[in-house]
Design an enzyme around this catalytic site. Sequence first.
Site, PDB file in Angstrom:
ATOM      1  N   ASP A  56       0.802  -1.230   0.000  1.00 41.61           N
ATOM      2  CA  ASP A  56       0.000   0.000   0.000  1.00 41.61           C
ATOM      3  C   ASP A  56       0.835   1.280   0.000  1.00 41.61           C
ATOM      4  OD1 ASP A  56       1.016  -0.368   2.530  1.00 41.61           O
ATOM      5  OD2 ASP A  56      -0.888  -0.198   3.590  1.00 41.61           O
ATOM      6  N   HIS A  57       2.100   1.184   0.402  1.00 41.52           N
ATOM      7  CA  HIS A  57       2.919   2.400   0.509  1.00 41.52           C
ATOM      8  C   HIS A  57       3.643   2.719  -0.803  1.00 41.52           C
ATOM      9  CE1 HIS A  57       2.283   2.036   4.804  1.00 41.52           C
ATOM     10  NE2 HIS A  57       3.058   3.062   5.060  1.00 41.52           N
ATOM     11  N   ASP A 111       4.159  -1.023  11.282  1.00 42.96           N
ATOM     12  CA  ASP A 111       3.690   0.307  10.918  1.00 42.96           C
ATOM     13  C   ASP A 111       3.127   0.941  12.183  1.00 42.96           C
ATOM     14  OD1 ASP A 111       2.846   1.956   8.240  1.00 42.96           O
ATOM     15  OD2 ASP A 111       1.561   2.355   9.959  1.00 42.96           O
ATOM     16  N   ARG A 145      -0.177  12.914   9.981  1.00 41.02           N
ATOM     17  CA  ARG A 145       1.144  13.508  10.246  1.00 41.02           C
ATOM     18  C   ARG A 145       1.354  14.724   9.363  1.00 41.02           C
ATOM     19  NH1 ARG A 145       4.234   7.788  10.999  1.00 41.02           N
ATOM     20  NH2 ARG A 145       3.571   7.633  13.159  1.00 41.02           N
ATOM     21  N   SER A 167       7.134   7.278  12.860  1.00 42.90           N
ATOM     22  CA  SER A 167       7.029   5.989  12.194  1.00 42.90           C
ATOM     23  C   SER A 167       7.716   4.842  12.936  1.00 42.90           C
ATOM     24  CB  SER A 167       7.667   6.155  10.815  1.00 42.90           C
ATOM     25  OG  SER A 167       8.124   4.950  10.307  1.00 42.90           O
ATOM     26  N   ARG A 207       9.489   2.781  11.208  1.00 38.08           N
ATOM     27  CA  ARG A 207      10.503   2.343  10.244  1.00 38.08           C
ATOM     28  C   ARG A 207      11.832   2.044  10.943  1.00 38.08           C
ATOM     29  NH1 ARG A 207      10.212   8.260   7.452  1.00 38.08           N
ATOM     30  NH2 ARG A 207       8.062   7.560   7.430  1.00 38.08           N
TER      31      ARG A 207
HETATM   32  C1  MIC Z   1       4.333   6.482   8.079  1.00 38.30           C
HETATM   33  O1  MIC Z   1       3.167   6.849   8.165  1.00 38.30           O
HETATM   34  O2  MIC Z   1       5.293   7.194   8.398  1.00 38.30           O
HETATM   35  C2  MIC Z   1       4.594   5.098   7.608  1.00 38.30           C
HETATM   36  C3  MIC Z   1       5.204   5.203   6.283  1.00 38.30           C
HETATM   37  O3  MIC Z   1       3.402   4.380   7.469  1.00 38.30           O
HETATM   38  C4  MIC Z   1       5.509   4.430   8.624  1.00 38.30           C
HETATM   39  C5  MIC Z   1       6.146   3.214   8.204  1.00 38.30           C
HETATM   40  C6  MIC Z   1       7.291   3.424   7.291  1.00 38.30           C
HETATM   41  O4  MIC Z   1       8.116   4.292   7.514  1.00 38.30           O
HETATM   42  O5  MIC Z   1       7.374   2.649   6.366  1.00 38.30           O
HETATM   43  C7  MIC Z   1       4.914   4.197   9.993  1.00 38.30           C
HETATM   44  O6  MIC Z   1       4.099   4.985  10.415  1.00 38.30           O
HETATM   45  O7  MIC Z   1       5.341   3.292  10.716  1.00 38.30           O
HETATM   46 FE1  SF4 Z   2       0.037   4.839   5.032  1.00 34.69          FE
HETATM   47 FE2  SF4 Z   2       1.415   5.565   7.209  1.00 34.69          FE
HETATM   48 FE3  SF4 Z   2      -0.040   7.318   5.831  1.00 34.69          FE
HETATM   49 FE4  SF4 Z   2      -1.246   5.483   7.212  1.00 34.69          FE
HETATM   50  S1  SF4 Z   2       0.047   7.085   8.032  1.00 34.69           S
HETATM   51  S2  SF4 Z   2      -1.767   6.108   5.143  1.00 34.69           S
HETATM   52  S3  SF4 Z   2       0.107   3.744   6.973  1.00 34.69           S
HETATM   53  S4  SF4 Z   2       1.751   6.247   5.112  1.00 34.69           S
END
Ligand code: MIC
Ligand code: SF4
Length: 643
Positions: free
Chosen positions: A64-65, A119, A379, A535, A537
């Site tokens: 999905d990313h 995530d 975010r 995140s 990550r």
């Molecule tokens: C995000 O919203 O920052 C992400 C991308 O979903 C991350 C995960 C990632 O960095 O791949 C998260 O929130 O954990």
């Molecule tokens: Fe995707 Fe992270 Fe954004 Fe949610 S917050 S939509 S999991 S990138």
Amino acid sequence: MGLTIGQKLIKSHLVSGDMTVGSEVGLKIDQTLTQDATGTMAYLELEAMGIDQVKTELSVAYIDHNTLQTGFENADDHRFIQSVAKKRGIRFSRPGNGICHQVHLERFGKPGKTLIGSDSHTPTGGGIGMLAIGAGGLDVAVAMGGGTYYITMPKMVRVNLTGKLSPWVAAKDVILEVLRIMTVKGGVGKIIEYGGEGVKTLSVPERATITNMGAELGATTSVFPSDEVTKEFLRAQNRVEDWIELKADDDAVYDEVIDIDLSSLAPMAAMPHMPDRVKSVTEIGQIKVDQVCIGSCTNSSLLDMMKVAAILKGKTVHPSVSLSIAPGSKQVLNMISKNGALADMIDAGARILESACGPCIGMGQSPNSKGISLRTFNRNFEGRSGTADAGIYLVSPEVAAASAITGVLTDPRTLGEFPEITLPHEFDINDNMVELPASPEEAAGVEIMYGPNIKPFPSISPMEEDINAKAVLKVGDDITTDHIMPAGAKILPYRSNIPYLSQYCFAVCDKEFSQRIKKEGKGIIIGGANYGQGSSREHAALVPLYLGVKAVITKSFARIHCANLINAGILPLTFANADDYDRISQGDELSLKGIKSSLLNGEKAVLTNLAKNEEYELEYDFSQRQKDILLAGGLLNFTKQSF
Ligand code: MIC
Ligand code: SF4
């Protein structure tokens, strides 16, 4: 003494430890999820651990990313994940099926179960009464292999909801209010539990919007009771048999109680660049808007989309606004396409995106220079949108849609009568985009497909007795993982290529960082409070590891990042006296003499600043297991040793 919902869920999954706040508890994990941006690494780790078949009740790998395919990299990573999923007993949610948290809520989440996901927004599952926690990929890989997942026993916060939301006020405004009250540091070490009469006025997707953004509070997780509303949602998803009742005991004791009268709330927005910079829309005023993005795991449910379509119906998006909409799942997209709501959006001029994270993670739709973008996301960190000087406001779907029409930040209450939305009693169900794994017999013949972009996991050596290195970087409070290891369309395709990613480490704060530490060969990072928020990550730990970061010393850490540092074998330490932070300058020569013995013997750690000839006392609060991981050189080495 009665128990809270969080305590009940922990108790029913407790493998080790006692439930005293602050001590480490081990949990049995029923379900896992991964997404593709963290999943490639998680599955490389799963392979490195030599796990043949996953041992959870259910594991799902979502794509999905990284769905923007501007080169071969993302598509190769998708194939890799698909092949591991097939071979190792994991369901594979194909690209197009939707955002992991939205799909998981619709099709797989079960009240009373534990879920960890690679995530940070995995707590979305708390909306359906799960103990759902975000974790680093390595922790998720261990859980897939049947291993225990460890957390620090959290405090319990009760958010008592009374009354009912007024028309045009949304679940998003509830969580923005909680963020205003508690701030982005306020949830650290806590489970946020919702209760009170107001709960039953909120549908499961609305509850999920609230638990989703509990991640922005830094909370371990957030959870709602599982009640009749939950049962109805599961019935509409044709899986009422998954329902169980879940509620707090009447005499449950909470460490903190917050009261919110839903009927007193107004439409709100989080201003740039932090999710807790919350004000009411009327207070902020009618600022000009350049872009509106609707979607993400926070606000992409059928209910959200129906509200947006009703507001847009018969109108035209303001000429100076670019409106994009990404419905959260195939189910949602399909249902709005059948009931005509999609046509109302298209007719109004919305740019329809695929069901994926998209703009939320900077995968397209970066705003214009200095652009003001209203987003229904979770975010608004600096630079995350892909435009360094853009200003992102986090709002409800109602505020977003109303502003898309007027071209200025708009209180939707000015639009007149609220369109009543009734949700169907049955949702469209077709799980044809979830590929089932091969049978254990067929699995042997499935080949894992490694693309040329996939580079090996960085190797970690066991901890040394002394750490001597420069303060190679000094940063302030609230540093996010988007600062440490940025995402976005240009970099995300390299999530399985740590050497390539390393050139972007901390680029948002300091473009020279990567070159500087490469020249030094090693270093120590000095940070302020809430270091590593955001995140899950693990790249925000693996890339610094690759670059030679040996320790990170801060005023305080965010939970998942701290665990990721330990898993990567990097020492996370905090100042005993926060003022000592001010005494260190970037470039100072530092020494952690005898740190290994200190750790082994449970003695205090001391940091010597050779440049200033000073000593500072440091703190750490590692469990024996965490010490063993650090000494072994990270969780992968530790797990290999214990197999
Ligand atoms: C995000 O919203 O920052 C992400 C991308 O979903 C991350 C995960 C990632 O960095 O791949 C998260 O929130 O954990
Ligand atoms: Fe995707 Fe992270 Fe954004 Fe949610 S917050 S939509 S999991 S990138």
